[in-house]
Design a protein around this motif. Structure first.
Motif, mmCIF file in Angstrom:
data_model
loop_
_atom_site.group_PDB
_atom_site.id
_atom_site.type_symbol
_atom_site.label_atom_id
_atom_site.label_comp_id
_atom_site.label_asym_id
_atom_site.label_seq_id
_atom_site.Cartn_x
_atom_site.Cartn_y
_atom_site.Cartn_z
ATOM 1 N N LYS A 184 2.024 68.117 27.617
ATOM 2 C CA LYS A 184 1.032 68.994 28.258
ATOM 3 C C LYS A 184 1.140 70.438 27.784
ATOM 4 O O LYS A 184 0.158 71.177 27.796
ATOM 5 C CB LYS A 184 1.191 68.914 29.774
ATOM 6 N N GLY B 105 1.627 71.265 24.802
ATOM 7 C CA GLY B 105 1.153 71.324 23.416
ATOM 8 C C GLY B 105 2.269 71.423 22.395
ATOM 9 O O GLY B 105 2.071 71.942 21.291
ATOM 10 N N THR C 146 -1.664 68.294 17.055
ATOM 11 C CA THR C 146 -1.195 68.435 18.426
ATOM 12 C C THR C 146 -1.901 67.433 19.327
ATOM 13 O O THR C 146 -3.132 67.338 19.320
ATOM 14 C CB THR C 146 -1.440 69.863 18.947
ATOM 15 N N GLU D 144 -2.201 66.181 23.334
ATOM 16 C CA GLU D 144 -1.920 66.601 24.707
ATOM 17 C C GLU D 144 -2.233 65.506 25.716
ATOM 18 O O GLU D 144 -2.372 65.778 26.913
ATOM 19 C CB GLU D 144 -2.699 67.876 25.026
#
Length: 257
Positions: free
Chosen positions: A203, A205, A213, A215
């Motif tokens: 969360k 990142g 990336t 999430e």
């Protein structure tokens, strides 16, 4: 069969790019040279081109075990050699007694000079020597503009590919059984942390899959995926060995030491 169904949605733009390159080579009868591709992009490229007998696909990244490589897509009859990939090997030394330089420091210096990541291949640092493979068209610019890394003054020069140093990367293999291939579940196993810790890192990142990336904790990993967590290193899934009698997935993965 729909080609796209075998890939993730975020990979569709790259698939479109590969299809465009294939069309270009097929109609113009000239080879196409790409920028440096990471391993997942190389895999996609190979899958999309498949066993097309009219084309040949080759990769080269300077080192035998290079992670990032340029690709050449060419008509089957065209001769492809090392020079076709148009890359240079740059080398510099630094005062190892006074400064410690790591991979991220070198990459940061190059990116700060305005160079795009896709123009840069693998980086090897051994003792006081740095080597980096770059696209030939940016060699002059880099030599002129990258003159310091951290607090060290450096002078990059172009050297022969025959002078390349062996990669210093060492990977250790592990085997685990997991309930699923969800990103949070796999991080728990691969990095020996709680699932909540894994979720928090995702969360924030701090987790990348194939250099992107991610999430979403429920993101599903696949064979050959490369995972990295900022500050905790890199790992990659090397093999999925099916399910155990308890219906768990047996996963073989490697971690960069």
């Amino acid at each position: 069969m729909d080609l796209y169904q075998h890939f993730r949605k975020e990979e569709y733009p790259f698939i479109d790019q590969v299809l465009s390159w294939r069309e270009e080579v097929t109609t113009r009868y000239q080879h196409r040279l790409t920028d440096f591709l990471h391993p997942r992009e190389q895999k996609i490229f190979e899958t999309v081109i498949g066993n097309d007998e009219e084309l040949q696909l080759s990769f080269f990244g300077g080192w035998n075990q290079a992670e990032r490589k340029r690709a050449v897509l060419a008509p089957y009859y065209e001769e492809v050699c090392e020079s076709t990939f148009e890359m240079d090997l740059l080398q510099a030394t630094f005062p190892q007694k006074f400064v410690s330089i790591e991979h991220r420091d070198v990459l940061g210096a190059f990116l700060s000079a305005g160079i795009k990541r896709k123009k840069i291949g693998d980086i090897v640092i051994h003792n006081d020597t740095i080597q980096i493979v770059v696209a030939k068209d940016i060699t002059g610019y880099l030599i002129t503009n990258v003159t310091s890394i951290k607090k060290a003054t450096v002078t990059f020069v172009s050297v022969s590919m025959q002078e390349r140093l062996p990669s210093q990367d060492k990977w250790q293999s592990h085997t685990a059984t997991c309930a699923s291939l969800r990103l949070d579940v796999m991080l728990k196993e691969m990095y020996q942390m709680s699932r909540q810790q894994a979720v928090t890192l995702i969360k924030k990142g701090l987790v990348k899959v194939n250099f992107q990336t991610i999430e979403e904790s429920a993101y599903l990993l696949e064979e050959e995926d490369l995972i990295s967590i900022r500050g905790k290193g890199r790992s990659r899934i090397t093999e999925l060995q099916g399910r155990t009698k308890k219906d768990k997935i047996r996963v073989v993965f490697e971690k960069l030491l």
